[in-house]
Design an enzyme around this catalytic site. Structure first.
Site, PDB file in Angstrom:
ATOM      1  N   PRO A  11       4.816  -0.087  14.105  1.00 17.48           N
ATOM      2  CA  PRO A  11       3.775   0.309  15.199  1.00 17.48           C
ATOM      3  C   PRO A  11       2.655   0.498  14.479  1.00 17.48           C
ATOM      4  O   PRO A  11       2.415   1.396  13.612  1.00 17.48           O
ATOM      5  CB  PRO A  11       4.167   1.354  16.038  1.00 17.48           C
ATOM      6  CG  PRO A  11       5.541   1.854  15.713  1.00 17.48           C
ATOM      7  CD  PRO A  11       5.865   0.927  14.297  1.00 17.48           C
ATOM      8  N   ASN A  12       1.500   0.013  14.923  1.00 13.35           N
ATOM      9  CA  ASN A  12      -0.082   0.047  14.685  1.00 13.35           C
ATOM     10  C   ASN A  12      -0.443  -0.457  13.186  1.00 13.35           C
ATOM     11  O   ASN A  12      -1.784  -0.738  12.880  1.00 13.35           O
ATOM     12  CB  ASN A  12      -0.293   1.727  14.627  1.00 13.35           C
ATOM     13  CG  ASN A  12      -0.115   2.305  15.904  1.00 13.35           C
ATOM     14  OD1 ASN A  12      -0.961   1.673  17.077  1.00 13.35           O
ATOM     15  ND2 ASN A  12       0.457   3.292  16.296  1.00 13.35           N
ATOM     16  N   ARG A  19      -9.238   0.193  11.296  1.00 13.30           N
ATOM     17  CA  ARG A  19      -9.543   1.665  11.665  1.00 13.30           C
ATOM     18  C   ARG A  19      -9.111   2.227  10.376  1.00 13.30           C
ATOM     19  O   ARG A  19      -8.025   2.153   9.709  1.00 13.30           O
ATOM     20  CB  ARG A  19      -8.705   2.001  12.960  1.00 13.30           C
ATOM     21  CG  ARG A  19      -9.090   1.483  14.141  1.00 13.30           C
ATOM     22  CD  ARG A  19     -10.282   1.993  14.848  1.00 13.30           C
ATOM     23  NE  ARG A  19     -10.827   1.446  15.894  1.00 13.30           N
ATOM     24  CZ  ARG A  19     -11.620   0.358  16.080  1.00 13.30           C
ATOM     25  NH1 ARG A  19     -12.014  -0.363  14.960  1.00 13.30           N
ATOM     26  NH2 ARG A  19     -11.839  -0.048  17.283  1.00 13.30           N
ATOM     27  N   TYR A  24      -5.950   4.504   5.347  1.00 15.37           N
ATOM     28  CA  TYR A  24      -4.990   3.511   5.092  1.00 15.37           C
ATOM     29  C   TYR A  24      -5.572   2.273   4.099  1.00 15.37           C
ATOM     30  O   TYR A  24      -5.009   1.026   3.922  1.00 15.37           O
ATOM     31  CB  TYR A  24      -4.502   2.787   6.491  1.00 15.37           C
ATOM     32  CG  TYR A  24      -3.725   3.818   7.231  1.00 15.37           C
ATOM     33  CD1 TYR A  24      -2.493   4.245   6.623  1.00 15.37           C
ATOM     34  CD2 TYR A  24      -4.436   4.197   8.503  1.00 15.37           C
ATOM     35  CE1 TYR A  24      -1.873   5.257   7.365  1.00 15.37           C
ATOM     36  CE2 TYR A  24      -3.789   5.169   9.150  1.00 15.37           C
ATOM     37  CZ  TYR A  24      -2.276   5.713   8.663  1.00 15.37           C
ATOM     38  OH  TYR A  24      -1.792   6.842   9.377  1.00 15.37           O
ATOM     39  N   ASN A  73       8.186  -0.348   6.184  1.00 16.50           N
ATOM     40  CA  ASN A  73       7.207   0.596   6.371  1.00 16.50           C
ATOM     41  C   ASN A  73       7.282   0.906   7.953  1.00 16.50           C
ATOM     42  O   ASN A  73       6.762   0.014   8.715  1.00 16.50           O
ATOM     43  CB  ASN A  73       5.787   0.074   6.288  1.00 16.50           C
ATOM     44  CG  ASN A  73       4.808   1.352   6.632  1.00 16.50           C
ATOM     45  OD1 ASN A  73       5.248   2.358   7.198  1.00 16.50           O
ATOM     46  ND2 ASN A  73       3.532   1.188   5.981  1.00 16.50           N
ATOM     47  N   ALA A  76       5.346   5.280  12.560  1.00 20.41           N
ATOM     48  CA  ALA A  76       5.764   6.437  13.258  1.00 20.41           C
ATOM     49  C   ALA A  76       7.259   6.461  13.378  1.00 20.41           C
ATOM     50  O   ALA A  76       7.877   7.782  13.607  1.00 20.41           O
ATOM     51  CB  ALA A  76       5.089   6.617  14.471  1.00 20.41           C
ATOM     52  N   ASP A  86      20.410   3.750  12.010  1.00 15.91           N
ATOM     53  CA  ASP A  86      21.653   3.081  12.074  1.00 15.91           C
ATOM     54  C   ASP A  86      21.691   1.715  11.823  1.00 15.91           C
ATOM     55  O   ASP A  86      22.951   1.199  11.105  1.00 15.91           O
ATOM     56  CB  ASP A  86      22.122   3.436  13.690  1.00 15.91           C
ATOM     57  CG  ASP A  86      22.633   4.794  13.998  1.00 15.91           C
ATOM     58  OD1 ASP A  86      22.816   5.653  13.219  1.00 15.91           O
ATOM     59  OD2 ASP A  86      22.702   5.142  15.093  1.00 15.91           O
ATOM     60  N   GLU A  97      11.661   2.126   1.377  1.00 17.82           N
ATOM     61  CA  GLU A  97      10.842   2.630   2.287  1.00 17.82           C
ATOM     62  C   GLU A  97       9.486   2.698   1.500  1.00 17.82           C
ATOM     63  O   GLU A  97       9.361   3.369   0.521  1.00 17.82           O
ATOM     64  CB  GLU A  97      11.283   3.994   2.764  1.00 17.82           C
ATOM     65  CG  GLU A  97      10.342   4.817   3.645  1.00 17.82           C
ATOM     66  CD  GLU A  97      10.944   6.240   3.946  1.00 17.82           C
ATOM     67  OE1 GLU A  97      12.160   6.702   3.339  1.00 17.82           O
ATOM     68  OE2 GLU A  97      10.240   6.939   4.503  1.00 17.82           O
ATOM     69  N   HIS A  99       5.454   3.689   2.412  1.00 16.06           N
ATOM     70  CA  HIS A  99       4.191   4.287   3.140  1.00 16.06           C
ATOM     71  C   HIS A  99       2.939   4.058   2.196  1.00 16.06           C
ATOM     72  O   HIS A  99       2.831   4.200   1.342  1.00 16.06           O
ATOM     73  CB  HIS A  99       4.356   5.505   3.494  1.00 16.06           C
ATOM     74  CG  HIS A  99       5.592   5.727   4.153  1.00 16.06           C
ATOM     75  ND1 HIS A  99       5.750   5.494   5.540  1.00 16.06           N
ATOM     76  CD2 HIS A  99       6.809   6.443   4.105  1.00 16.06           C
ATOM     77  CE1 HIS A  99       6.992   5.967   6.080  1.00 16.06           C
ATOM     78  NE2 HIS A  99       7.595   6.385   4.923  1.00 16.06           N
ATOM     79  N   ILE A 100       2.017   3.643   2.921  1.00 20.66           N
ATOM     80  CA  ILE A 100       0.424   3.368   2.353  1.00 20.66           C
ATOM     81  C   ILE A 100      -0.084   4.674   1.999  1.00 20.66           C
ATOM     82  O   ILE A 100      -0.807   4.876   0.878  1.00 20.66           O
ATOM     83  CB  ILE A 100      -0.348   2.498   3.360  1.00 20.66           C
ATOM     84  CG1 ILE A 100       0.310   1.273   3.769  1.00 20.66           C
ATOM     85  CG2 ILE A 100      -2.066   2.718   2.834  1.00 20.66           C
ATOM     86  CD1 ILE A 100      -0.495   0.732   4.823  1.00 20.66           C
ATOM     87  N   SER A 101       0.180   5.575   2.825  1.00 15.81           N
ATOM     88  CA  SER A 101      -0.425   7.018   2.305  1.00 15.81           C
ATOM     89  C   SER A 101       0.805   7.788   1.878  1.00 15.81           C
ATOM     90  O   SER A 101       1.953   7.461   2.071  1.00 15.81           O
ATOM     91  CB  SER A 101      -0.943   7.513   3.654  1.00 15.81           C
ATOM     92  OG  SER A 101       0.024   7.761   4.814  1.00 15.81           O
ATOM     93  N   ARG A 106       0.495  14.942   4.133  1.00 17.38           N
ATOM     94  CA  ARG A 106      -0.080  14.956   5.408  1.00 17.38           C
ATOM     95  C   ARG A 106       0.395  15.990   6.454  1.00 17.38           C
ATOM     96  O   ARG A 106       1.048  17.049   5.975  1.00 17.38           O
ATOM     97  CB  ARG A 106      -0.156  13.762   5.873  1.00 17.38           C
ATOM     98  CG  ARG A 106      -0.834  12.531   4.954  1.00 17.38           C
ATOM     99  CD  ARG A 106      -0.630  11.190   5.780  1.00 17.38           C
ATOM    100  NE  ARG A 106      -1.362  10.957   6.845  1.00 17.38           N
ATOM    101  CZ  ARG A 106      -1.466   9.979   7.775  1.00 17.38           C
ATOM    102  NH1 ARG A 106      -0.625   8.962   7.357  1.00 17.38           N
ATOM    103  NH2 ARG A 106      -2.056   9.986   8.665  1.00 17.38           N
TER     104      ARG A 106
HETATM  105  O1  CA2 Z   1       1.029   5.504   5.370  1.00 19.84           O
HETATM  106  C1  CA2 Z   1       1.826   4.736   6.012  1.00 19.84           C
HETATM  107  O2  CA2 Z   1       2.302   3.583   5.726  1.00 19.84           O
HETATM  108  C2  CA2 Z   1       2.448   5.197   7.311  1.00 19.84           C
HETATM  109  O3  CA2 Z   1       4.074   4.829   7.444  1.00 19.84           O
HETATM  110  C3  CA2 Z   1       1.471   4.819   8.337  1.00 19.84           C
HETATM  111  C4  CA2 Z   1       1.921   5.178   9.842  1.00 19.84           C
HETATM  112  C5  CA2 Z   1       2.295   6.854   9.924  1.00 19.84           C
HETATM  113  O4  CA2 Z   1       2.757   7.129  10.999  1.00 19.84           O
HETATM  114  C6  CA2 Z   1       2.980   7.193   8.805  1.00 19.84           C
HETATM  115  O5  CA2 Z   1       3.350   8.640   8.800  1.00 19.84           O
HETATM  116  C7  CA2 Z   1       2.697   6.703   7.470  1.00 19.84           C
HETATM  117  C8  CA2 Z   1       0.905   4.937  10.694  1.00 19.84           C
HETATM  118  C9  CA2 Z   1       0.443   3.613  10.956  1.00 19.84           C
HETATM  119  C10 CA2 Z   1      -1.018   3.433  11.624  1.00 19.84           C
HETATM  120  O6  CA2 Z   1      -1.315   2.337  11.349  1.00 19.84           O
HETATM  121  C11 CA2 Z   1      -2.859   2.194  11.311  1.00 19.84           C
HETATM  122  C12 CA2 Z   1      -3.658   1.339  10.606  1.00 19.84           C
HETATM  123  C13 CA2 Z   1      -4.666   1.002  10.709  1.00 19.84           C
HETATM  124  C14 CA2 Z   1      -5.652   1.801  11.636  1.00 19.84           C
HETATM  125  C15 CA2 Z   1      -5.030   2.979  12.236  1.00 19.84           C
HETATM  126  C16 CA2 Z   1      -3.401   3.069  11.997  1.00 19.84           C
END
Ligand code: CA2
Length: 147
Positions: A11-12, A19, A24, A73, A76, A86, A97, A99-101, A106
Site C-alpha cells: 500500500p501507498n 510525496r 522515499y 515490499n 505497512a 502465512d 524483504e 524497504h526503501i527506508s 524510524r
Molecule cells: O521504506 C519502505 O519501503 C516502507 O516499506 C514503506 C512503507 C512503510 O510503512 C514501511 O515501514 C517502510 C510506507 C509506504 C508509503 O509509501 C509512500 C510513497 C510515497 C509517498 C508517501 C508514501
C-alpha cells in the site's frame, strides 16, 4: 523458459516519487519497475503493486505456482499482516524483504516486521536503488537454490 521473479509492492507505494521524497526519494514506481527489468536482463520480472491485502496474497499464490523468487515490499502490511506471512510460508524459493527506508532508524511502529520471520534476506535503507540490488541478489539466490 525459466520462471520469473515476482516483485510485489504494498500500500501507498504507487505514490512513490510524488510525496515524502526526503524518506522515499524522487523515483516513481514506474521508474523502479524499469530499473528492475534492466537489472534482471533476460530473467522475467512480474512487477505488481496493490493497496489491497487480498490482491497481494493472490500474487504470492501465483508466485508459489509460477515464480522462481519473491521480492516483496509489503509497506505497512510488513508489521500487521499474518495473512501475508502465512502466504509467504508456502513459497519454497528465496524471498527478499525490501524497504526503501531503513525501518530500524524510524519510529518503533516500523521495527517489528512479521515478514522478516520468513525472509531469506532483508534489504532496507538503500532508497529506490535497493530494488536493483534486490534483483541482482535474487538472481544469485535463485541460481544457488536450483543447483
Ligand atoms: O521504506 C519502505 O519501503 C516502507 O516499506 C514503506 C512503507 C512503510 O510503512 C514501511 O515501514 C517502510 C510506507 C509506504 C508509503 O509509501 C509512500 C510513497 C510515497 C509517498 C508517501 C508514501
Amino acid at each position: 523458459m525459466s520462471k520469473p521473479i515476482y516483485v510485489i509492492n504494498g500500500p501507498n507505494l504507487n505514490r512513490l516519487g510524488k510525496r515524502e521524497p526526503d524518506i522515499y526519494g524522487h523515483t516513481t514506481l514506474a521508474e523502479v519497475e524499469a530499473m528492475c527489468r534492466e537489472a534482471a536482463g533476460d530473467t522475467g520480472i512480474v512487477f505488481r503493486q496493490s493497496n489491497a491485502e487480498h490482491e497481494i496474497i493472490g500474487w504470492i499464490h501465483e508466485a508459489i505456482d509460477e515464480g522462481a523468487g519473491i521480492i516483496i515490499n509489503p509497506a505497512a502490511y510488513t508489521f500487521t499482516s499474518i495473512a501475508i506471512l502465512d502466504a509467504l510460508k508456502q513459497f519454497d524459493g528465496p524471498i527478499i524483504e525490501l524497504h526503501i527506508s531503513n525501518i530500524h532508524r524510524r519510529e518503533a511502529i516500523y521495527h517489528n516486521s512479521l515478514v522478516s520471520k520468513v525472509a531469506t534476506a532483508i534489504i532496507a535503507g538503500l532508497g529506490p536503488h535497493g530494488y536493483e540490488t534486490a534483483v541482482q541478489a535474487m538472481g544469485r539466490l535463485v541460481t544457488d537454490s536450483t543447483n
